[in-house]
Design a protein around this motif. Structure first.
Motif, PDB file in Angstrom:
ATOM      1  N   ILE A 110       0.982  -1.368  -0.060  1.00  0.00           N
ATOM      2  CA  ILE A 110      -0.063  -0.240   0.129  1.00  0.00           C
ATOM      3  C   ILE A 110       0.762   1.655  -0.047  1.00  0.00           C
ATOM      4  CG2 ILE A 110      -1.695   1.128   0.996  1.00  0.00           C
ATOM      5  CD1 ILE A 110      -2.615  -1.757   2.642  1.00  0.00           C
ATOM      6  N   GLN A 111       0.889   1.880  -0.931  1.00  0.00           N
ATOM      7  CA  GLN A 111       1.833   3.747  -0.860  1.00  0.00           C
ATOM      8  C   GLN A 111       0.387   4.515  -0.724  1.00  0.00           C
ATOM      9  OE1 GLN A 111       3.203   2.017  -4.766  1.00  0.00           O
ATOM     10  NE2 GLN A 111       4.522   2.968  -4.451  1.00  0.00           N
ATOM     11  N   ASP A 112       1.558   5.297   0.191  1.00  0.00           N
ATOM     12  CA  ASP A 112       0.388   6.674   0.326  1.00  0.00           C
ATOM     13  C   ASP A 112       0.153   7.964  -0.231  1.00  0.00           C
ATOM     14  OD1 ASP A 112       2.443   8.631   0.579  1.00  0.00           O
ATOM     15  OD2 ASP A 112       2.117   8.423   2.871  1.00  0.00           O
TER      16      ASP A 112
ATOM     17  N   VAL B 196       5.683   3.267   0.548  1.00  0.00           N
ATOM     18  CA  VAL B 196       4.803   2.430   0.938  1.00  0.00           C
ATOM     19  C   VAL B 196       4.997   2.481   2.214  1.00  0.00           C
ATOM     20  CG1 VAL B 196       5.716   0.285   0.560  1.00  0.00           C
ATOM     21  CG2 VAL B 196       6.129   1.321  -0.832  1.00  0.00           C
ATOM     22  N   THR B 197       3.581   2.373   2.702  1.00  0.00           N
ATOM     23  CA  THR B 197       2.726   2.138   4.134  1.00  0.00           C
ATOM     24  C   THR B 197       2.829   0.958   4.610  1.00  0.00           C
ATOM     25  OG1 THR B 197       0.756   2.523   3.699  1.00  0.00           O
ATOM     26  CG2 THR B 197       2.365   4.718   3.945  1.00  0.00           C
ATOM     27  N   ARG B 198       2.532   0.047   4.062  1.00  0.00           N
ATOM     28  CA  ARG B 198       2.246  -1.756   4.088  1.00  0.00           C
ATOM     29  C   ARG B 198       2.996  -2.627   3.013  1.00  0.00           C
ATOM     30  NH1 ARG B 198      -3.163  -2.310   7.299  1.00  0.00           N
ATOM     31  NH2 ARG B 198      -1.731  -3.014   8.248  1.00  0.00           N
ATOM     32  N   ARG B 199       3.500  -3.197   3.803  1.00  0.00           N
ATOM     33  CA  ARG B 199       3.175  -4.453   2.482  1.00  0.00           C
ATOM     34  C   ARG B 199       2.353  -5.412   3.358  1.00  0.00           C
ATOM     35  NH1 ARG B 199       8.891  -5.981   3.643  1.00  0.00           N
ATOM     36  NH2 ARG B 199       9.212  -5.041   5.401  1.00  0.00           N
ATOM     37  N   PHE B 200       2.328  -6.554   2.357  1.00  0.00           N
ATOM     38  CA  PHE B 200       1.163  -8.088   2.581  1.00  0.00           C
ATOM     39  C   PHE B 200       1.537  -9.140   2.483  1.00  0.00           C
ATOM     40  CE2 PHE B 200      -1.525  -4.996   0.445  1.00  0.00           C
ATOM     41  CZ  PHE B 200      -1.933  -5.991  -0.650  1.00  0.00           C
ATOM     42  N   CYS B 201       0.873 -10.275   2.850  1.00  0.00           N
ATOM     43  CA  CYS B 201       0.717 -11.316   1.924  1.00  0.00           C
ATOM     44  C   CYS B 201      -1.300 -11.946   2.164  1.00  0.00           C
ATOM     45  CB  CYS B 201       1.556 -12.177   2.148  1.00  0.00           C
ATOM     46  SG  CYS B 201       1.560 -14.402   1.321  1.00  0.00           S
ATOM     47  N   VAL B 202      -0.796 -12.381   0.676  1.00  0.00           N
ATOM     48  CA  VAL B 202      -2.896 -13.193   1.121  1.00  0.00           C
ATOM     49  C   VAL B 202      -2.521 -14.296   0.640  1.00  0.00           C
ATOM     50  CG1 VAL B 202      -3.700 -11.760  -1.235  1.00  0.00           C
ATOM     51  CG2 VAL B 202      -5.346 -12.308   0.143  1.00  0.00           C
TER      52      VAL B 202
ATOM     53  N   PHE C   4      -0.615  -8.587   6.832  1.00  0.00           N
ATOM     54  CA  PHE C   4       0.358  -6.882   7.188  1.00  0.00           C
ATOM     55  C   PHE C   4       1.733  -7.606   7.698  1.00  0.00           C
ATOM     56  CE2 PHE C   4      -4.146  -5.887   5.998  1.00  0.00           C
ATOM     57  CZ  PHE C   4      -3.737  -5.393   5.129  1.00  0.00           C
ATOM     58  N   ASP C   5       2.404  -6.961   7.220  1.00  0.00           N
ATOM     59  CA  ASP C   5       4.115  -6.529   7.824  1.00  0.00           C
ATOM     60  C   ASP C   5       3.773  -6.329   9.422  1.00  0.00           C
ATOM     61  OD1 ASP C   5       3.303  -4.340   6.947  1.00  0.00           O
ATOM     62  OD2 ASP C   5       5.466  -3.474   6.195  1.00  0.00           O
ATOM     63  N   ASP C   6       2.918  -5.275   9.573  1.00  0.00           N
ATOM     64  CA  ASP C   6       2.634  -4.865  10.999  1.00  0.00           C
ATOM     65  C   ASP C   6       2.291  -6.097  12.485  1.00  0.00           C
ATOM     66  OD1 ASP C   6       0.225  -4.964  10.319  1.00  0.00           O
ATOM     67  OD2 ASP C   6       0.457  -2.390  10.812  1.00  0.00           O
ATOM     68  N   GLY C   7       1.695  -7.197  11.283  1.00  0.00           N
ATOM     69  CA  GLY C   7       1.168  -8.098  11.911  1.00  0.00           C
ATOM     70  C   GLY C   7      -0.218  -8.645  12.156  1.00  0.00           C
ATOM     71  N   GLU C   8      -1.176  -8.101  11.536  1.00  0.00           N
ATOM     72  CA  GLU C   8      -2.393  -7.973  11.755  1.00  0.00           C
ATOM     73  C   GLU C   8      -2.660  -8.705  10.517  1.00  0.00           C
ATOM     74  OE1 GLU C   8      -6.225  -5.202   9.681  1.00  0.00           O
ATOM     75  OE2 GLU C   8      -4.340  -3.539  10.311  1.00  0.00           O
ATOM     76  N   ILE C   9      -3.760  -9.138  11.413  1.00  0.00           N
ATOM     77  CA  ILE C   9      -4.270 -10.406  10.469  1.00  0.00           C
ATOM     78  C   ILE C   9      -5.716  -9.963  10.033  1.00  0.00           C
ATOM     79  CG2 ILE C   9      -4.811 -12.977   9.863  1.00  0.00           C
ATOM     80  CD1 ILE C   9      -2.663 -13.250  11.571  1.00  0.00           C
ATOM     81  N   SER C  10      -6.280  -9.508   8.658  1.00  0.00           N
ATOM     82  CA  SER C  10      -7.653  -9.355   8.450  1.00  0.00           C
ATOM     83  C   SER C  10      -7.828 -10.588   7.327  1.00  0.00           C
ATOM     84  CB  SER C  10      -7.675  -8.386   7.386  1.00  0.00           C
ATOM     85  OG  SER C  10      -7.163  -7.823   6.651  1.00  0.00           O
ATOM     86  N   TYR C  11      -9.744 -10.699   7.112  1.00  0.00           N
ATOM     87  CA  TYR C  11     -10.479 -11.516   6.465  1.00  0.00           C
ATOM     88  C   TYR C  11     -11.589 -11.006   5.574  1.00  0.00           C
ATOM     89  CZ  TYR C  11      -8.918 -14.581   9.984  1.00  0.00           C
ATOM     90  OH  TYR C  11      -7.295 -14.990  11.101  1.00  0.00           O
ATOM     91  N   ARG C  12     -11.509 -11.518   4.123  1.00  0.00           N
ATOM     92  CA  ARG C  12     -12.542 -10.625   3.818  1.00  0.00           C
ATOM     93  C   ARG C  12     -13.185 -11.961   2.641  1.00  0.00           C
ATOM     94  NH1 ARG C  12     -10.345  -6.896   0.248  1.00  0.00           N
ATOM     95  NH2 ARG C  12     -11.204  -5.770   2.272  1.00  0.00           N
TER      96      ARG C  12
END
Length: 192
Positions: free
Chosen positions: A55-57, A62-68, A87-95
């Protein structure tokens, strides 16, 4: 003093006019009509796969990186696409998307954090997906307009660029890379 205020107002109006012009100049999906390979959403998003993104602002930082991790299946014209984001900051989310093919490359879908119904159109190797996403930030939930553009490179790889806007102004851009041919089907947990 009055001249200075008029100049500021003029600059502000010019900036708003140029911004509206740039926002209204988007690519038409039919531009890709005769471009191969034909992106069959039902075929590509079926089974297990993995993707990587960032994610880029608004300033392109680049403000966040992630794997899905994605898991999808279809029953005739209805599909389910479950996504788990790490997410690279440890957050896990679902959709979980509930998708419907409506014929002639048109799709609609709903998900738990999507306001209303998403709509999509495929043409040639491209797919455009538009929806309103609810995003919790601190103690407030904000709604952002999402404009996804997916481009199939070959039978295994798809690039996805998403513009995230609020009140017609782009606030972020999301880039993803899908690789269906990748042997690894799960995200690796960051070690630090």
């Amino acid at each position: 003093m009055m001249v200075l205020n008029i100049k500021k107002i003029g600059k502000t109006i010019t900036y708003l006019f140029v911004s509206i012009l740039l926002i209204s100049c988007s690519t038409d999906i039919s531009t890709y009509k005769n471009k191969a390979p034909v992106f069959d959403i039902k075929q590509y998003f079926n089974g297990e796969m993995i993707a990587w993104g960032m994610i880029q602002d608004y300033s392109s930082k680049v403000t966040r990186r992630f794997c899905v991790e994605l898991s999808a299946n279809w029953q005739q014209e209805q599909g389910t696409l479950a996504e788990t984001f790490y997410f690279d900051d440890g957050e896990i989310s679902y959709r979980t998307w509930n998708l419907i093919k409506q014929g002639a490359g048109k799709y609609s879908g709903t998900a738990e954090d999507v306001v209303g119904v998403a709509s999509g159109q495929q043409s040639g190797f491209a797919f455009q997906w538009q929806y309103t996403l609810s995003v919790p930030i601190d103690d407030t939930v904000y709604q952002f307009e999402m404009d996804d553009w997916m481009y199939q490179i070959d039978q295994y790889r798809v690039f996805n660029r998403t513009s995230m806007s609020k009140l017609g102004i782009k606030v972020a851009e999301i880039t993803l890379f899908f690789d269906k041919g990748q042997q690894q089907k799960q995200c690796q947990t960051p070690t630090s």
